[in-house]
Design a protein around this motif. Structure first.
Motif, PDB file in Angstrom:
ATOM      1  N   CYS A   1       6.756  -1.039   3.455  1.00 41.93           N
ATOM      2  CA  CYS A   1       6.198   0.343   3.992  1.00 41.93           C
ATOM      3  C   CYS A   1       4.562   0.074   3.253  1.00 41.93           C
ATOM      4  O   CYS A   1       3.565   0.656   3.912  1.00 41.93           O
ATOM      5  CB  CYS A   1       6.533   1.633   2.974  1.00 41.93           C
ATOM      6  N   TYR A   2       4.426  -0.400   1.934  1.00 38.83           N
ATOM      7  CA  TYR A   2       3.056  -0.712   1.275  1.00 38.83           C
ATOM      8  C   TYR A   2       2.248  -1.278   1.812  1.00 38.83           C
ATOM      9  O   TYR A   2       1.599  -0.984   1.792  1.00 38.83           O
ATOM     10  CB  TYR A   2       3.690  -1.165  -0.020  1.00 38.83           C
ATOM     11  N   GLU A   3       2.891  -2.530   2.445  1.00 40.55           N
ATOM     12  CA  GLU A   3       2.566  -3.437   3.248  1.00 40.55           C
ATOM     13  C   GLU A   3       1.866  -3.049   4.570  1.00 40.55           C
ATOM     14  O   GLU A   3       0.009  -3.103   4.699  1.00 40.55           O
ATOM     15  CB  GLU A   3       2.751  -4.860   3.580  1.00 40.55           C
ATOM     16  N   TRP A   4       2.177  -2.062   5.316  1.00 41.74           N
ATOM     17  CA  TRP A   4       1.450  -1.599   6.427  1.00 41.74           C
ATOM     18  C   TRP A   4       0.506  -0.111   6.027  1.00 41.74           C
ATOM     19  O   TRP A   4      -0.956  -0.752   6.560  1.00 41.74           O
ATOM     20  CB  TRP A   4       2.473  -0.095   7.059  1.00 41.74           C
ATOM     21  N   ILE A   5       0.937   0.185   4.599  1.00 45.46           N
ATOM     22  CA  ILE A   5      -0.516   1.036   4.360  1.00 45.46           C
ATOM     23  C   ILE A   5      -1.795   0.164   4.188  1.00 45.46           C
ATOM     24  O   ILE A   5      -2.790   0.743   4.530  1.00 45.46           O
ATOM     25  CB  ILE A   5       0.156   2.327   3.243  1.00 45.46           C
ATOM     26  N   ARG A   6      -1.444  -1.251   2.534  1.00 45.47           N
ATOM     27  CA  ARG A   6      -2.783  -1.649   2.586  1.00 45.47           C
ATOM     28  C   ARG A   6      -2.873  -2.390   3.863  1.00 45.47           C
ATOM     29  O   ARG A   6      -4.017  -1.800   4.032  1.00 45.47           O
ATOM     30  CB  ARG A   6      -1.804  -2.166   1.811  1.00 45.47           C
ATOM     31  N   ALA A   7      -1.771  -2.131   4.819  1.00 46.86           N
ATOM     32  CA  ALA A   7      -3.320  -2.835   6.258  1.00 46.86           C
ATOM     33  C   ALA A   7      -3.936  -2.269   6.960  1.00 46.86           C
ATOM     34  O   ALA A   7      -5.574  -2.538   7.198  1.00 46.86           O
ATOM     35  CB  ALA A   7      -1.973  -3.391   7.376  1.00 46.86           C
ATOM     36  N   SER A   8      -3.117  -0.818   7.021  1.00 47.67           N
ATOM     37  CA  SER A   8      -4.188  -0.023   7.706  1.00 47.67           C
ATOM     38  C   SER A   8      -5.193   0.628   6.901  1.00 47.67           C
ATOM     39  O   SER A   8      -6.507   1.230   7.358  1.00 47.67           O
ATOM     40  CB  SER A   8      -3.500   1.635   7.731  1.00 47.67           C
ATOM     41  N   ALA A   9      -5.377   0.313   5.847  1.00 48.74           N
ATOM     42  CA  ALA A   9      -7.013   0.612   5.447  1.00 48.74           C
ATOM     43  C   ALA A   9      -7.919  -0.502   4.507  1.00 48.74           C
ATOM     44  O   ALA A   9      -8.437  -0.366   3.571  1.00 48.74           O
ATOM     45  CB  ALA A   9      -6.129   1.363   3.562  1.00 48.74           C
ATOM     46  N   SER A  10      -7.698  -1.588   4.667  1.00 49.55           N
ATOM     47  CA  SER A  10      -8.141  -3.454   4.187  1.00 49.55           C
ATOM     48  C   SER A  10      -9.295  -3.317   5.202  1.00 49.55           C
ATOM     49  O   SER A  10      -9.235  -3.930   6.232  1.00 49.55           O
ATOM     50  CB  SER A  10      -7.170  -4.513   4.575  1.00 49.55           C
ATOM     51  N   MET A  11     -10.070  -2.523   5.241  1.00 51.36           N
ATOM     52  CA  MET A  11     -12.100  -2.546   5.624  1.00 51.36           C
ATOM     53  C   MET A  11     -12.371  -4.199   5.633  1.00 51.36           C
ATOM     54  O   MET A  11     -11.787  -4.936   4.909  1.00 51.36           O
ATOM     55  CB  MET A  11     -12.623  -2.378   4.911  1.00 51.36           C
ATOM     56  N   PRO A  12     -12.689  -4.253   6.910  1.00 52.95           N
ATOM     57  CA  PRO A  12     -13.608  -5.977   7.479  1.00 52.95           C
ATOM     58  C   PRO A  12     -14.427  -6.431   6.015  1.00 52.95           C
ATOM     59  O   PRO A  12     -14.960  -4.877   6.271  1.00 52.95           O
ATOM     60  CB  PRO A  12     -13.701  -5.733   8.981  1.00 52.95           C
ATOM     61  N   MET A  13     -14.260  -7.903   5.136  1.00 53.39           N
ATOM     62  CA  MET A  13     -15.270  -8.245   5.023  1.00 53.39           C
ATOM     63  C   MET A  13     -15.383  -8.223   3.225  1.00 53.39           C
ATOM     64  O   MET A  13     -15.304  -8.540   2.656  1.00 53.39           O
ATOM     65  CB  MET A  13     -16.920  -7.526   4.894  1.00 53.39           C
ATOM     66  N   VAL A  14     -14.231  -6.830   2.821  1.00 51.61           N
ATOM     67  CA  VAL A  14     -13.558  -6.376   1.680  1.00 51.61           C
ATOM     68  C   VAL A  14     -12.295  -5.960   1.112  1.00 51.61           C
ATOM     69  O   VAL A  14     -12.319  -6.156   0.527  1.00 51.61           O
ATOM     70  CB  VAL A  14     -14.354  -5.695   0.751  1.00 51.61           C
ATOM     71  N   SER A  15     -11.296  -7.243   2.425  1.00 53.69           N
ATOM     72  CA  SER A  15     -10.065  -7.204   2.132  1.00 53.69           C
ATOM     73  C   SER A  15      -9.641  -8.538   2.488  1.00 53.69           C
ATOM     74  O   SER A  15     -10.320  -8.492   3.858  1.00 53.69           O
ATOM     75  CB  SER A  15      -9.387  -5.606   2.901  1.00 53.69           C
TER      76      SER A  15
END
Length: 209
Positions: free
Chosen positions: A136-150
């Motif tokens: 679950c945490y990984e899906w939320i992290r993926a959803s919020a992983s902005m290009p260039m800074v993630s």
């Protein structure tokens, strides 16, 4: 008050999502429940607290840790590849420092979806989450992983970045679940997005995608 067949859609916007946090706090305090919630980026990271019924939590941990380098800093970006530290934000805070109510989340019948972008196809992935665990945490992290800074987040052999890239306001998807939806925006109603002047940087850093 339960709203049958009415959904809630929360767009992203990085720390503009604090506005969204205030809106959902008031909705929760008024006892308003929805059939489904679909969140993108910060809308996913903050919206999960609606399903766990924890008003005030988003504002509380952001105020407490906003100056913590492990939470969000260029030091974290340089050291880990993530502006928002993956371990601190998606494990230390919800597991220890400001516990996320996993039991309340799983017992709440409201459907909860996050949106992430498959970097190899460019298409949105809508993932339903019913239980809280590392997956679950990984899906939320993926959803919020902005290009260039993630960093790109790999889940089940697929690679993902911020859901806002492919579907920043997933109303059409939400309408497939609920007949009516309330959409919480983080920009003025007349706002029109302009082409990014940093697109060349995106193309260079993500050229293999």
């Amino acid at each position: 008050m339960e709203n049958k067949n009415i959904g809630l859609v929360l767009e992203g916007g990085a720390m503009q999502g604090i506005f969204t946090a205030g809106v959902i706090d008031v909705l929760m305090e008024q006892g308003i429940e929805f059939e489904a919630l679909t969140g993108v980026s910060a809308g996913a990271a903050f919206g999960c607290n609606y399903k766990s019924r924890q008003p005030g939590r988003v504002l509380r941990y952001n105020l407490k840790f906003c100056k913590e380098p492990k939470y969000c800093s260029f030091r974290s970006l340089k050291k880990t590849g993530d502006l928002f530290g993956a371990q601190f934000c998606y494990h230390d805070i919800p597991d220890r420092l400001d516990p996320f109510d996993k039991r309340a989340f799983s017992e709440n019948p409201m459907q909860f979806y996050v949106v992430a972008t498959d970097v190899e196809t460019g298409l949105p992935r809508y993932q339903r989450i019913d239980e809280v665990d590392d997956y679950c945490y990984e899906w939320i992290r993926a959803s919020a992983s902005m290009p260039m800074v993630s960093r790109v987040v790999e889940i089940d052999g697929r690679k993902y970045l911020d859901g806002g890239i492919s579907d920043s306001i997933p109303l059409r998807f939400a309408e497939g679940i609920c007949g009516k939806n309330i959409v919480v925006l983080t920009r003025p109603r007349d706002y029109k997005k302009k082409p990014s002047s940093h697109m060349w940087l995106f193309r260079r850093s993500l050229k293999k995608y």
